[in-house]
Scaffold this motif. Structure first.
Motif, PDB file in Angstrom:
ATOM      1  N   VAL A   1     -38.604 -82.284  16.777  1.00  0.00           N
ATOM      2  CA  VAL A   1     -37.748 -81.993  17.923  1.00  0.00           C
ATOM      3  C   VAL A   1     -38.578 -81.976  19.194  1.00  0.00           C
ATOM      4  O   VAL A   1     -38.207 -82.565  20.216  1.00  0.00           O
ATOM      5  CB  VAL A   1     -37.050 -80.620  17.746  1.00  0.00           C
ATOM      6  N   ASN A   2     -39.750 -81.330  19.135  1.00  0.00           N
ATOM      7  CA  ASN A   2     -40.514 -81.124  20.352  1.00  0.00           C
ATOM      8  C   ASN A   2     -41.255 -82.363  20.831  1.00  0.00           C
ATOM      9  O   ASN A   2     -41.538 -82.499  22.012  1.00  0.00           O
ATOM     10  CB  ASN A   2     -41.455 -79.935  20.177  1.00  0.00           C
ATOM     11  N   ILE A   3     -41.547 -83.262  19.906  1.00  0.00           N
ATOM     12  CA  ILE A   3     -42.137 -84.533  20.336  1.00  0.00           C
ATOM     13  C   ILE A   3     -41.124 -85.247  21.232  1.00  0.00           C
ATOM     14  O   ILE A   3     -41.463 -85.763  22.294  1.00  0.00           O
ATOM     15  CB  ILE A   3     -42.540 -85.387  19.107  1.00  0.00           C
ATOM     16  N   ALA A   4     -39.876 -85.255  20.809  1.00  0.00           N
ATOM     17  CA  ALA A   4     -38.829 -85.905  21.600  1.00  0.00           C
ATOM     18  C   ALA A   4     -38.513 -85.113  22.871  1.00  0.00           C
ATOM     19  O   ALA A   4     -38.448 -85.674  23.974  1.00  0.00           O
ATOM     20  CB  ALA A   4     -37.568 -86.070  20.752  1.00  0.00           C
ATOM     21  N   ALA A   5     -38.351 -83.798  22.725  1.00  0.00           N
ATOM     22  CA  ALA A   5     -37.935 -82.983  23.866  1.00  0.00           C
ATOM     23  C   ALA A   5     -39.000 -82.956  24.949  1.00  0.00           C
ATOM     24  O   ALA A   5     -38.700 -83.018  26.148  1.00  0.00           O
ATOM     25  CB  ALA A   5     -37.616 -81.563  23.395  1.00  0.00           C
ATOM     26  N   SER A   6     -40.289 -82.909  24.548  1.00  0.00           N
ATOM     27  CA  SER A   6     -41.347 -82.831  25.557  1.00  0.00           C
ATOM     28  C   SER A   6     -41.452 -84.146  26.327  1.00  0.00           C
ATOM     29  O   SER A   6     -41.738 -84.158  27.518  1.00  0.00           O
ATOM     30  CB  SER A   6     -42.686 -82.467  24.905  1.00  0.00           C
ATOM     31  N   GLU A   7     -41.178 -85.252  25.629  1.00  0.00           N
ATOM     32  CA  GLU A   7     -41.196 -86.545  26.315  1.00  0.00           C
ATOM     33  C   GLU A   7     -40.102 -86.586  27.387  1.00  0.00           C
ATOM     34  O   GLU A   7     -40.323 -87.011  28.522  1.00  0.00           O
ATOM     35  CB  GLU A   7     -40.993 -87.677  25.306  1.00  0.00           C
ATOM     36  N   PHE A   8     -38.939 -86.093  27.006  1.00  0.00           N
ATOM     37  CA  PHE A   8     -37.842 -86.034  27.971  1.00  0.00           C
ATOM     38  C   PHE A   8     -38.231 -85.167  29.171  1.00  0.00           C
ATOM     39  O   PHE A   8     -38.051 -85.564  30.332  1.00  0.00           O
ATOM     40  CB  PHE A   8     -36.589 -85.475  27.277  1.00  0.00           C
ATOM     41  N   CYS A   9     -38.798 -83.991  28.907  1.00  0.00           N
ATOM     42  CA  CYS A   9     -39.181 -83.077  29.991  1.00  0.00           C
ATOM     43  C   CYS A   9     -40.234 -83.718  30.891  1.00  0.00           C
ATOM     44  O   CYS A   9     -40.200 -83.570  32.109  1.00  0.00           O
ATOM     45  CB  CYS A   9     -39.727 -81.772  29.426  1.00  0.00           C
ATOM     46  N   HIS A  10     -41.164 -84.435  30.272  1.00  0.00           N
ATOM     47  CA  HIS A  10     -42.201 -85.094  31.053  1.00  0.00           C
ATOM     48  C   HIS A  10     -41.579 -86.075  32.048  1.00  0.00           C
ATOM     49  O   HIS A  10     -41.905 -86.079  33.227  1.00  0.00           O
ATOM     50  CB  HIS A  10     -43.157 -85.819  30.112  1.00  0.00           C
ATOM     51  N   TYR A  11     -40.647 -86.899  31.559  1.00  0.00           N
ATOM     52  CA  TYR A  11     -40.043 -87.888  32.469  1.00  0.00           C
ATOM     53  C   TYR A  11     -39.093 -87.247  33.468  1.00  0.00           C
ATOM     54  O   TYR A  11     -38.897 -87.760  34.552  1.00  0.00           O
ATOM     55  CB  TYR A  11     -39.353 -88.993  31.655  1.00  0.00           C
ATOM     56  N   GLU A  12     -38.541 -86.103  33.120  1.00  0.00           N
ATOM     57  CA  GLU A  12     -37.664 -85.398  34.048  1.00  0.00           C
ATOM     58  C   GLU A  12     -38.461 -84.478  34.972  1.00  0.00           C
ATOM     59  O   GLU A  12     -37.874 -83.742  35.760  1.00  0.00           O
ATOM     60  CB  GLU A  12     -36.633 -84.575  33.262  1.00  0.00           C
ATOM     61  N   LYS A  13     -39.782 -84.462  34.804  1.00  0.00           N
ATOM     62  CA  LYS A  13     -40.674 -83.597  35.577  1.00  0.00           C
ATOM     63  C   LYS A  13     -40.223 -82.141  35.540  1.00  0.00           C
ATOM     64  O   LYS A  13     -40.070 -81.476  36.573  1.00  0.00           O
ATOM     65  CB  LYS A  13     -40.804 -84.097  37.027  1.00  0.00           C
ATOM     66  N   THR A  14     -40.009 -81.697  34.317  1.00  0.00           N
ATOM     67  CA  THR A  14     -39.676 -80.291  34.090  1.00  0.00           C
ATOM     68  C   THR A  14     -40.744 -79.719  33.158  1.00  0.00           C
ATOM     69  O   THR A  14     -40.986 -80.305  32.104  1.00  0.00           O
ATOM     70  CB  THR A  14     -38.304 -80.169  33.402  1.00  0.00           C
ATOM     71  N   PRO A  15     -41.392 -78.628  33.529  1.00  0.00           N
ATOM     72  CA  PRO A  15     -42.424 -78.088  32.645  1.00  0.00           C
ATOM     73  C   PRO A  15     -41.830 -77.697  31.292  1.00  0.00           C
ATOM     74  O   PRO A  15     -40.763 -77.077  31.241  1.00  0.00           O
ATOM     75  CB  PRO A  15     -42.928 -76.843  33.381  1.00  0.00           C
ATOM     76  N   ASP A  16     -42.524 -78.095  30.199  1.00  0.00           N
ATOM     77  CA  ASP A  16     -42.094 -77.742  28.855  1.00  0.00           C
ATOM     78  C   ASP A  16     -43.241 -76.998  28.192  1.00  0.00           C
ATOM     79  O   ASP A  16     -44.320 -77.557  27.988  1.00  0.00           O
ATOM     80  CB  ASP A  16     -41.739 -79.016  28.070  1.00  0.00           C
ATOM     81  N   VAL A  17     -43.035 -75.720  27.907  1.00  0.00           N
ATOM     82  CA  VAL A  17     -44.084 -74.916  27.291  1.00  0.00           C
ATOM     83  C   VAL A  17     -43.675 -74.639  25.852  1.00  0.00           C
ATOM     84  O   VAL A  17     -42.787 -73.847  25.584  1.00  0.00           O
ATOM     85  CB  VAL A  17     -44.284 -73.587  28.060  1.00  0.00           C
ATOM     86  N   VAL A  18     -44.309 -75.348  24.915  1.00  0.00           N
ATOM     87  CA  VAL A  18     -43.912 -75.272  23.515  1.00  0.00           C
ATOM     88  C   VAL A  18     -44.514 -74.020  22.875  1.00  0.00           C
ATOM     89  O   VAL A  18     -45.704 -73.729  23.070  1.00  0.00           O
ATOM     90  CB  VAL A  18     -44.363 -76.549  22.777  1.00  0.00           C
ATOM     91  N   ALA A  19     -43.705 -73.317  22.101  1.00  0.00           N
ATOM     92  CA  ALA A  19     -44.162 -72.038  21.546  1.00  0.00           C
ATOM     93  C   ALA A  19     -44.680 -72.134  20.125  1.00  0.00           C
ATOM     94  O   ALA A  19     -45.636 -71.474  19.765  1.00  0.00           O
ATOM     95  CB  ALA A  19     -43.020 -71.017  21.584  1.00  0.00           C
ATOM     96  N   ILE A  20     -44.036 -72.946  19.271  1.00  0.00           N
ATOM     97  CA  ILE A  20     -44.351 -72.832  17.846  1.00  0.00           C
ATOM     98  C   ILE A  20     -44.728 -74.158  17.173  1.00  0.00           C
ATOM     99  O   ILE A  20     -45.578 -74.173  16.306  1.00  0.00           O
ATOM    100  CB  ILE A  20     -43.169 -72.151  17.097  1.00  0.00           C
ATOM    101  N   ALA A  21     -44.119 -75.277  17.555  1.00  0.00           N
ATOM    102  CA  ALA A  21     -44.389 -76.543  16.865  1.00  0.00           C
ATOM    103  C   ALA A  21     -45.876 -76.878  16.926  1.00  0.00           C
ATOM    104  O   ALA A  21     -46.526 -76.634  17.940  1.00  0.00           O
ATOM    105  CB  ALA A  21     -43.580 -77.659  17.507  1.00  0.00           C
ATOM    106  N   ILE A  22     -46.410 -77.453  15.819  1.00  0.00           N
ATOM    107  CA  ILE A  22     -47.872 -77.590  15.779  1.00  0.00           C
ATOM    108  C   ILE A  22     -48.378 -79.026  15.688  1.00  0.00           C
ATOM    109  O   ILE A  22     -49.575 -79.238  15.608  1.00  0.00           O
ATOM    110  CB  ILE A  22     -48.467 -76.765  14.619  1.00  0.00           C
ATOM    111  N   SER A  23     -47.527 -80.019  15.691  1.00  0.00           N
ATOM    112  CA  SER A  23     -48.022 -81.395  15.594  1.00  0.00           C
ATOM    113  C   SER A  23     -48.896 -81.730  16.802  1.00  0.00           C
ATOM    114  O   SER A  23     -48.522 -81.465  17.942  1.00  0.00           O
ATOM    115  CB  SER A  23     -46.845 -82.354  15.536  1.00  0.00           C
ATOM    116  N   PRO A  24     -50.093 -82.329  16.601  1.00  0.00           N
ATOM    117  CA  PRO A  24     -50.974 -82.650  17.728  1.00  0.00           C
ATOM    118  C   PRO A  24     -50.312 -83.601  18.727  1.00  0.00           C
ATOM    119  O   PRO A  24     -50.616 -83.556  19.923  1.00  0.00           O
ATOM    120  CB  PRO A  24     -52.193 -83.324  17.081  1.00  0.00           C
ATOM    121  N   THR A  25     -49.423 -84.458  18.249  1.00  0.00           N
ATOM    122  CA  THR A  25     -48.779 -85.460  19.110  1.00  0.00           C
ATOM    123  C   THR A  25     -48.188 -84.846  20.383  1.00  0.00           C
ATOM    124  O   THR A  25     -48.211 -85.465  21.443  1.00  0.00           O
ATOM    125  CB  THR A  25     -47.648 -86.156  18.320  1.00  0.00           C
ATOM    126  N   ILE A  26     -47.657 -83.640  20.255  1.00  0.00           N
ATOM    127  CA  ILE A  26     -46.950 -83.037  21.383  1.00  0.00           C
ATOM    128  C   ILE A  26     -47.820 -83.001  22.641  1.00  0.00           C
ATOM    129  O   ILE A  26     -47.352 -83.312  23.728  1.00  0.00           O
ATOM    130  CB  ILE A  26     -46.456 -81.620  21.001  1.00  0.00           C
TER     131      ILE A  26
END
Lengths: 415, 297, 235
Positions: A116-141
């Protein structure tokens, strides 16, 4: 002229609709108020991970209470808008889109489930909205160079570092197997551990996957039993991990189970009871680090708000996550109303984060990843009443207990 | 090449049969309701969820195998009643006027409602029922399993046997079968159709409730636990032929064994997909399902 | 025994029966003639309680029975043998017969009637355990009639009993119907395409056209009527 039956039908439709609405409201909580500092929180609030997300939420509510008790920020109330990802990338993306574009939150926090967070963080990046992930651990994020993406928890290499060292120094397994979730969380963990296993000369005999939400693992466990690995790396979430322990017992299979961490919650122990004895993982249990005054203060405040409960890793990760966000919002200054500018200011403030919180010191690297929170290696051990709990067994300087070798089921005294 | 007499093979067949027997139990209710009322009930797995929570409460009160057997009986009663109530309040008022798609939407609505109510009342935290037989394992020579799993298989078998007796020997059972084959003719024979609907829904839900206790004892209990059994029950029903009880019994066992063997010999990550692949194959070769009659016969 | 007065039935806005009145007396064999879509099956379904009557009355032995549920109608002793046989294909012959006696509680009486039915239809006795779906068309029609008889009816309503049967089989069915009427003394309301035979056996007959009764007379008188001959007897 409507017949009796038609009237009845209409009545039941109205009744059903009302019930749906009622339940929807009860789950969704009160509607948002105007003139507040809005923060979006993503998490799997329904589905098989709902209770872990609930733990995260409890930690966040504690942080939220603390700030609002002091009058909020800039004289405005801080409000958290929750978005439900159900741990599914499509649902998560829809939820984060709603938070960013409809609810117009300043920053997105929370987050659980790597896919979920790999996808959501990409969206936030392009929308220029800070995304601070709390729990997901995949390095890709955090390794894609997205400057609006941060993470307040260790990534999987960090979670596995301690265990890898323990494997090389203490356990020295010859035959290992992988049994993991078919997701980014599972596949990323597998890659790291496979490399580590090769390094210490262990033979990998199986790579078995399962789907999130699966309940029947007897096929895989029967196969593992046939292959007799010394260590099985089990990259699973709480419910699946508990079911695997239970079914391993039913099929009379013994091995050294090693998980990533985050599965050893109170709910997990309630499900498994003594069955989970000997299982290992890496964790950041706040109650195991009470020597640290900041962590101890968090545990005390948590227990004051939720009497009778014990904060686990997710509560403390949720608490720290929102604390970091609130701190950055505060340092960025009162929002001027131009959402893009406000979000950019918060992003800049986030890069300068330096806080001592329940998980340890939080400072972000250039990639937005926190490198200062380090998990320990834990093993599930039983007390004299057969109650399971995690104990830190490695590294030696932090260890509170000794490693115990898994015993055959017939030799175990606690049933 | 599959090594037929190898013990892992037999172990997987045993695993598959045990899981499959629970699939059968839940699918029979679905297929009966479809056969008689032509309703695809997406809330079927939620009846199982309610059955499982019934067991949580009964076993908190009386532990051990006695409590477990008691909870099977209690779940049958509670969920059977829930089936009767939902049939009367939700499905029957809409039956004559609404289309099949509407009924599917209503059943999905019921499923969401039950999920959310369960989350509201019981919380999202998964629970497990302690093994009522104290975790005793049984070694059958070539394969081993726990006493609990054997009992689940046995209970599923007994329940299915009782159902077969009911459907084949009792007046009402034969009337249910008659109604599913020709509703109009059944009406002309003086069969009270509404009573048949009520009993079918009650029995269908009851089976899902018993299945839910077994499923919940083998696995875990949480508000959304019904989704997977619903999916499996649909797969089994399509495999065995919509509305066909015998088809659902065999379909469940076939799906269970196919998943176990497919997972073991082909690829674990496609374990779930293998079941559905078989269904596609069956539908290509025999669209009415393995045990279904030809259309228009 | 059965009295229908000013009956009106509609499917949605399409009126199928306008103001139909007719009667069947005890011991009669009444034939209902009419072309396809005239409303014959609708009438039988309405008597059986499957269709709703919008207006009018149906009385049975003096009591109003219109719009009662179909299982109550069967309890009164009115049974319908539906068109196209409509046996239960996946039930055995014996189970089909058992469904015919669904509303009865007198097990001894049912056993006695079952013996009588098997005397009337020896083929069914041979095929007792066979699934009804495997029977031939004639056998299935016999099963449908036998199943109706097991309800111990006072009024037997037969909807197109010879439809789609080979001539030899049709003759056998006619023979059985006459046997039932004459030997068992059961009152019959018959809907039949073969007007020649249906008028010959009828005590009285009605002609239904576009949802209305257009003629009523004894079977013999209608058979002699030139209009009827032109329309239904192929003269």
């Amino acid at each position: 002229m409507p017949s009796k039956e038609e009237k009845f039908m209409k009545k039941s439709v109205i009744l059903l609709t009302a019930l749906f609405l009622l339940v929807g409201l009860a789950v969704a909580g009160p509607a948002s108020a105007a003139d507040s500092i809005k923060i979006g929180i993503l998490g799997p609030f329904t589905g098989s991970l709902a209770f872990n997300a609930g733990e995260m939420k409890k930690g966040m509510e504690l942080a939220l209470d603390e700030v609002n008790a002091k009058g909020g920020l800039f004289g405005q109330k801080v409000e958290v808008v929750y978005g439900d990802s159900e741990c599914k990338p499509d649902k998560g993306l829809a939820a984060v889109k709603k938070l960013v574009t409809r609810d117009k939150v300043l920053v997105v926090g929370g987050g659980y489930c790597s896919s979920v967070n790999i996808a959501a963080s990409e969206f936030c990046h392009y929308e220029k909205t800070p995304d601070v992930v709390a729990i997901a651990i995949s390095p890709t994020i955090t390794n894609r160079g997205y400057d609006y993406v941060f993470r307040t928890s260790p990534n999987s290499p960090m979670f596995l570092m301690g265990i890898n060292k323990w494997l090389a120094d203490v356990k020295k397994p010859k035959v290992v197997a992988f049994f993991m979730e078919n997701s980014d969380y599972g596949r990323d963990g597998q890659k790291i551990w496979e490399a580590a296993s090769k390094k210490i000369g262990a033979k990998v005999v199986a790579n078995l996957y399962f789907e999130i939400g699966d309940t029947d693992f007897t096929t895989q466990i029967s196969k593992l039993k046939e292959l007799k690995p010394d260590v099985v790396f089990n990259i699973a979430s709480t419910t699946e991990a508990a079911l695997i322990q239970k079914q391993a017992k039913e099929l009379d299979f013994v091995t050294q189970w090693i998980g990533v961490g985050g599965q050893f919650t109170q709910a997990y122990f309630k499900m498994t009871g003594p069955i989970s004895q000997y299982a290992m993982g890496s964790s950041l249990e706040p109650t195991k680090a009470m020597k640290d005054p900041v962590t101890a203060a968090f545990v005390k405040a948590y227990q004051a708000k939720y009497p009778g409960s014990r904060p686990g890793i997710f509560s403390s990760q949720g608490f720290d996550n929102l604390k970091v966000i609130l701190d950055a919002v505060k340092r960025a200054g009162k929002p001027g109303g131009d959402l893009a500018k406000d979000r950019a200011k918060i992003k800049t403030a986030l890069t300068a984060t330096d806080m001592k919180l329940s998980q340890g010191t939080i400072k972000f690297g250039k990639d937005g990843q926190v490198y200062t929170v380090l998990p320990s290696v834990v093993q599930v051990q039983l007390d004299k009443d057969c109650k399971p709990d995690t104990q830190i067994i490695y590294p030696p300087e932090r260890a509170a207990a000794k490693y115990e070798n898994p015993q055959p089921w017939s030799a175990r005294t606690c049933k | 090449m599959v090594p037929v007499m190898d013990s892992l093979f037999l172990q997987q067949v045993l695993n598959g049969l045990i899981t499959g027997s629970v699939y059968s139990l839940i699918a029979i209710g679905l297929t009966m309701i479809f056969g008689v009322m032509k309703i695809s009930n997406f809330a079927q797995g939620d009846y199982s969820m309610v059955g499982a929570y019934t067991a949580v409460f009964v076993m908190a009160w009386v532990g051990g195998w006695l409590g477990w057997i008691g909870s099977v009986v209690a779940a049958a009663a509670v969920v059977g009643l829930l089936g009767v109530v939902t049939e009367r309040l939700v499905f029957r008022p809409l039956m004559t006027r609404w289309t099949d798609i509407d009924m599917i939407m209503v059943s999905i609505g019921l499923f969401i409602l039950l999920d959310n109510l369960a989350q509201l009342f019981f919380g999202a935290t998964p629970r497990m029922i302690g093994d009522p037989f104290g975790g005793v394992t049984v070694n059958l020579g070539v394969a081993s399993t726990s006493l609990l799993r054997l009992f689940c298989f046995f209970f599923a078998g007994i329940t299915i046997f009782c159902l077969e007796l009911f459907l084949n020997r009792s007046r009402m059972g034969v009337a249910i079968r008659a109604t599913s084959q020709n509703r109009f003719a059944a009406q002309l024979m003086g069969i009270d159709i509404n009573q048949v609907y009520r009993i079918t829904f009650g029995v269908g839900a009851l089976l899902a409730g018993v299945g839910g206790v077994l499923y919940g004892t083998l696995f875990a209990i949480y508000p959304t636990m019904g989704a997977l059994p619903t999916l499996k029950a649909f797969a089994v029903t399509i495999l065995g032929g919509m509305g066909n009880v015998r088809g659902a019994i065999w379909g469940g066992l076939i799906l269970g064994v196919a998943e176990a063997l497919g997972g073991n010999y082909i690829a674990m990550e496609y374990k779930q997909a293998i079941g559905f692949f078989i269904i596609i194959l069956v539908l290509l070769v025999k669209p009415s399902g393995l045990f279904g009659r030809k259309e228009g016969a | 025994m059965l009295n229908i007065e000013n009956l009106k039935v509609a499917y949605g806005k399409a009126v199928a029966l306008h103001d139909v009145s007719m009667r069947v007396d005890r011991g009669e064999l009444v034939t209902l003639l009419g072309s396809n879509g005239a409303g014959k099956s609708t009438l039988l379904k309405t008597i059986s309680g499957v269709n709703r009557a919008l207006e009018g009355r149906i009385t049975w032995e003096g009591r109003e029975i219109q719009n009662q549920p179909s299982h109550t109608i069967v309890n009164h002793g009115i049974i319908q043998v539906p068109e196209g046989r409509a046996v239960f294909p996946d039930l055995s012959v014996a189970e089909n017969l058992r469904m015919g006696a669904f509303t009865r509680r007198d097990d001894d009486g049912v056993a006695k009637d079952l013996n009588e039915v098997f005397e009337l239809f020896p083929r069914l006795k041979e095929r007792r355990t066979q699934l009804a779906g495997t029977l031939s068309g004639g056998e299935a029609q016999m099963l449908a009639i036998a199943r109706g008889l097991l309800s111990a009816p006072k009024l037997l309503m037969l909807d197109e009993p010879s439809l789609g049967l080979a001539p030899v089989v049709r003759e056998a069915i006619y023979h059985v119907i006459q046997q039932i009427y004459q030997e068992k003394g059961i009152t019959i309301l018959l809907v039949e395409q073969n007007a020649r035979w249906a008028l010959k056996v009828a005590t009285r007959a009605y002609i239904l056209e576009n949802g209305r009764v257009t003629m009523e007379d004894t079977g013999a008188a209608l058979a002699a009527n030139p209009d009827v001959q032109r329309a239904y007897l192929g003269h």
